[in-house]
Design a protein around this motif. Structure first.
Motif, short mmCIF file in Angstrom:
data_model
loop_
_atom_site.label_atom_id
_atom_site.label_comp_id
_atom_site.label_asym_id
_atom_site.label_seq_id
_atom_site.Cartn_x
_atom_site.Cartn_y
_atom_site.Cartn_z
N TRP A 1 43.03 60.12 -69.12
CA TRP A 1 42.63 59.64 -67.77
C TRP A 1 43.84 59.11 -67.01
O TRP A 1 43.98 59.33 -65.82
CB TRP A 1 41.55 58.54 -67.91
N PHE A 2 44.68 58.41 -67.69
CA PHE A 2 45.86 57.88 -67.02
C PHE A 2 46.86 58.99 -66.70
O PHE A 2 47.47 59.01 -65.64
CB PHE A 2 46.52 56.80 -67.89
N GLN A 3 47.01 59.90 -67.64
CA GLN A 3 47.94 61.00 -67.44
C GLN A 3 47.52 61.90 -66.30
O GLN A 3 48.35 62.47 -65.59
CB GLN A 3 48.07 61.81 -68.74
N LYS A 4 46.22 62.04 -66.14
CA LYS A 4 45.72 62.89 -65.06
C LYS A 4 45.63 62.15 -63.72
O LYS A 4 45.22 62.74 -62.72
CB LYS A 4 44.33 63.42 -65.43
N GLY A 5 45.98 60.88 -63.70
CA GLY A 5 45.99 60.14 -62.44
C GLY A 5 44.68 59.49 -62.07
O GLY A 5 44.53 59.04 -60.94
#
Length: 723
Positions: free
Chosen positions: A135-139
């Motif tokens: 989730w964080f990596q995908k923004g």
């Protein structure tokens, strides 16, 4: 002094700004925390109703994971492949997401995952088709802490927790993470993480947040403005105070003129430049004449205004030249562009002329009188101290030349100053080693030729220079302040010596200089002298001059009244030489008036002088005051004074200043008169014939009126004969 004040102000400024910034940061943090709290409450209100559904989903997943697997028909594998169980979990999770999506419209669910989190920080996903770590990596999330906090909540077995996405700067992301846990204390049970959109919730809270932010911002702005006002007031007051301190450090507070420090600095710099340019500079020292009398007569308030007026006139005359106030009544002018003698003399003349204009203060016309000393630096060897000393010598010469004038420095003034310094040092030694002595001049009564008393006169027996006249050392004593101690010496010794005279009817007269007369103190000194000598107060006579009455009249009159109440006689010396002697006669009942010798010298030679003497004698008779004539040196003067009706005389004709013993030995100088009427012998004791005397008409007329029948007439005196 300005540097410490500036540093202090800078420190105060930075401290104040730090407090303001801290307050602003605190307000901003409070706003973020409040927004975070509102988001949490909003998410809880939206997603907490589905807590039961989440529990059921988790239990179903656990049962599915714990149920025995069915054996396969083909092969030797006894369990169902793992992906079959994952598909079941994913299907159940999709149903749960669909239920959330239907039940919550304002915060759409973006993703969900089942995860098993352990207290040691490890976790395992039970739905492999998604991973919350992406989730964080995908923004989807702006802060890693959002997901980390959710995992911690699962590990702690919190039943439900909402975590809005917010980074360390206080900015909120679009999404939030929701954590569902069985909450049974069993960390082996899985939990659910839900990624939901919080934008709509933020939008709904935006008016409230903006209102709170506006209020907080307004509060910050008010605080900043208030702090700025306080700082401005403090800085303004300190800057103003600092300017005042700087001004007072370099200027006179009363007149606003530069002070002595500024003048000395400018003079030193001007001399340096003059030496470099081979030019000349000039200095004027200006002193206000009799300023103490103005203060004593009119008060210090008027005296201050008077000095301000003097300062304004100095600036008006000297224009762009540096005018400074050095001390109470002393001013100085530095002339750099106008330094030739002719132009300096013209400026000094203009300044004297400027004092003639009326000076009205509170309805009182006060005369301005200035004495000016001028000096020039003609080469590079001059120093500021030397130049000021020369100007001061010239100022001293101007003061002793009649005041209200100016004088130039000349080299011979140094010699005069050296002599004055020698006299001053000698006076100090004379007081210490008792080198003074008193001589006495007799006072005779013209009515019968009897001696009535003596006037005590001081002499200085210098061990090297012999007897020094008082007109040499008395002015120096008055300038240096030694006159007070010398006057006390004369008063005490005159009383002591008079108390030892054989003839107790003789009076002793003591002169009291205005410089030694102290209102409120002189009467105590007179009383002390009488007490120490045991002299009858009626035998003591105090002589004062009119100038004493000009200064502080009320206090002087009160002191004279107290002296008079002791029985001591008061005489006005040098009558007729002042400006308003008659007015002072009405203020105090004098016992005696002494006609100045300047009138006696011209007696019988000038009709106006004869008229003045006649008027003074007549005034004395009308006021019942004794009249004494000083400086009688010829028989003609004595005859005229006798004819005019004068009471007492003293002068070289009746005896030069000498010891009392010698005067008593020569007494009587002339035969006594026993016939009455006015008296003066036509023969001396030693038989010398007197010259023929011609009386002035007014004196002859007056003598006829006051003469007795047995006294020769004025006509007989005119012819030089007697009956």
């Amino acid at each position: 002094m300005a540097a410490p004040l500036a540093k202090s102000n800078v420190v105060i400024f930075f401290i104040s700004m730090s407090l303001v910034l801290t307050l602003a940061l605190g307000v901003y943090a409070s706003n973020r925390l409040l927004t975070h709290w509102l988001l949490v409450r909003g998410l809880e209100n939206a997603f907490q109703p589905f807590e039961q559904s989440a529990q059921e989903l988790l239990q179903a997943l656990v049962q599915e994971q714990q149920s025995p697997s069915r054996p396969e028909l083909s092969g030797l594998r006894l369990s169902k492949p793992e992906q079959d169980r994952s598909e079941i979990a994913s299907e159940m999770l999709r149903d749960f997401k669909g239920a959330l999506q239907e039940g919550i419209g304002s915060s759409p669910v973006l993703d969900a995952t089942v995860i098993l989190a352990a207290p040691d920080g490890t976790y395992r996903f039970l739905s492999p088709e998604t991973a919350a770590t992406s989730w964080f990596q995908k923004g989807y999330l702006e802060s890693r802490n959002t997901l980390a906090n959710a995992l911690k909540a699962l590990a702690a077995n919190d039943t439900f927790a909402a975590f809005p996405d917010m980074n360390w700067q206080g900015s909120f992301g679009r999404n939030a993470v929701l954590a569902y846990s069985p909450g049974k204390g069993d960390t082996t049970l899985p939990g659910i993480l839900v990624l939901a959109n919080q934008s709509q919730l933020l939008a709904s809270l935006s008016p409230l947040i903006w209102t709170i932010s506006a209020a907080i911002g307004g509060l910050c702005l008010i605080s900043i403005c208030f702090a700025a006002i306080l700082l401005w007031m403090r800085f303004h007051d300190q800057v103003k105070t600092n300017r005042n301190i700087q001004f007072l450090a370099h200027h006179d507070a009363l007149t606003g003129l530069p002070n002595r420090a500024v003048f000395n600095a400018r003079l030193t710099e001007a001399l340096r430049l003059a030496q470099a340019k081979a030019s000349n500079i000039g200095v004027m020292l200006i002193d206000v004449d009799k300023f103490k009398e103005i203060n004593d007569t009119h008060g210090h308030g008027i005296g201050d205004v008077f000095l301000q007026i003097v300062g304004e006139r100095l600036k008006a005359v000297f224009g762009n030249h540096l005018v400074a106030r050095l001390s109470g009544d002393e001013f100085a002018v530095l002339l750099t562009t106008v330094s030739d003698p002719a132009r300096m003399t013209r400026l000094a003349t203009d300044m004297i002329a400027a004092t003639k204009a009326p000076c009205l203060i509170e309805g009182k016309d006060i005369k301005i009188s200035l004495s000016i000393g001028l000096a020039r630096a003609t080469d590079g060897s001059w120093r500021s101290s030397r130049l000021l000393h020369c100007a001061d010598l010239a100022l001293y010469r101007a003061k002793h030349s009649g005041r209200s004038t100016f004088a130039w420095y000349t080299p011979n003034l140094d010699a005069d100053a050296q002599k004055r310094k020698e006299v001053e040092n000698g006076l100090i030694k004379a007081l210490k080693f008792d080198q003074f002595k008193l001589v006495y001049q007799p006072q005779y009564a013209l009515r019968d030729g009897s001696m009535r008393g003596y006037e005590a006169l001081i002499r200085w027996d210098h061990p090297d220079k012999g007897t020094i006249r008082p007109d040499i050392f008395i002015p120096v004593a008055e300038d240096t302040g030694l006159i007070e101690e010398i006057g006390n010496w004369v008063l005490n010794h005159a009383c002591l010596e008079a108390a030892m005279w054989e003839d107790k009817s003789r009076k002793v007269a003591v002169n009291v200089s205005p410089a030694q007369f102290v209102a409120g103190e002189t009467q105590n000194r007179v009383a002390q002298a009488l007490q120490n000598s045991h002299l009858d107060p009626k035998r003591l006579e105090i002589e004062i001059t009119e100038s004493l009455l000009i200064s502080n009249t009320d206090a002087v009159i009160e002191t004279l009244r107290q002296i008079h109440s002791m029985g001591v006689s008061i005489a006005m010396d040098d009558f007729g030489t002042g400006y308003s002697s008659l007015s002072y006669l009405s203020l105090f009942p004098f016992d005696k008036i002494k006609i100045d010798k300047a009138f006696i010298q011209n007696l019988g030679k000038d009709a106006s002088t004869d008229a003045i003497v006649t008027s003074i004698v007549g005034l004395g008779r009308s006021l019942d005051v004794q009249i004494t004539a000083e400086g009688v040196e010829t028989e003609e003067q004595a005859i005229l004074l006798s004819a005019a009706g004068c009471d007492l005389v003293q002068g070289y004709m009746f005896g030069k200043p000498d010891s009392v013993a010698r005067h008593e030995a020569n007494y009587p100088v002339f035969p006594h008169n026993t016939s009455g009427g006015y008296w003066f012998p036509q023969e001396r004791k030693h038989g010398r014939n007197s010259p023929k005397i011609t009386l002035a008409p007014k004196l002859a007329q007056y003598a006829t009126l006051v003469s007795a029948p047995s006294v020769p007439s004025a006509k007989a005196i005119k012819n030089g004969s007697s009956d």
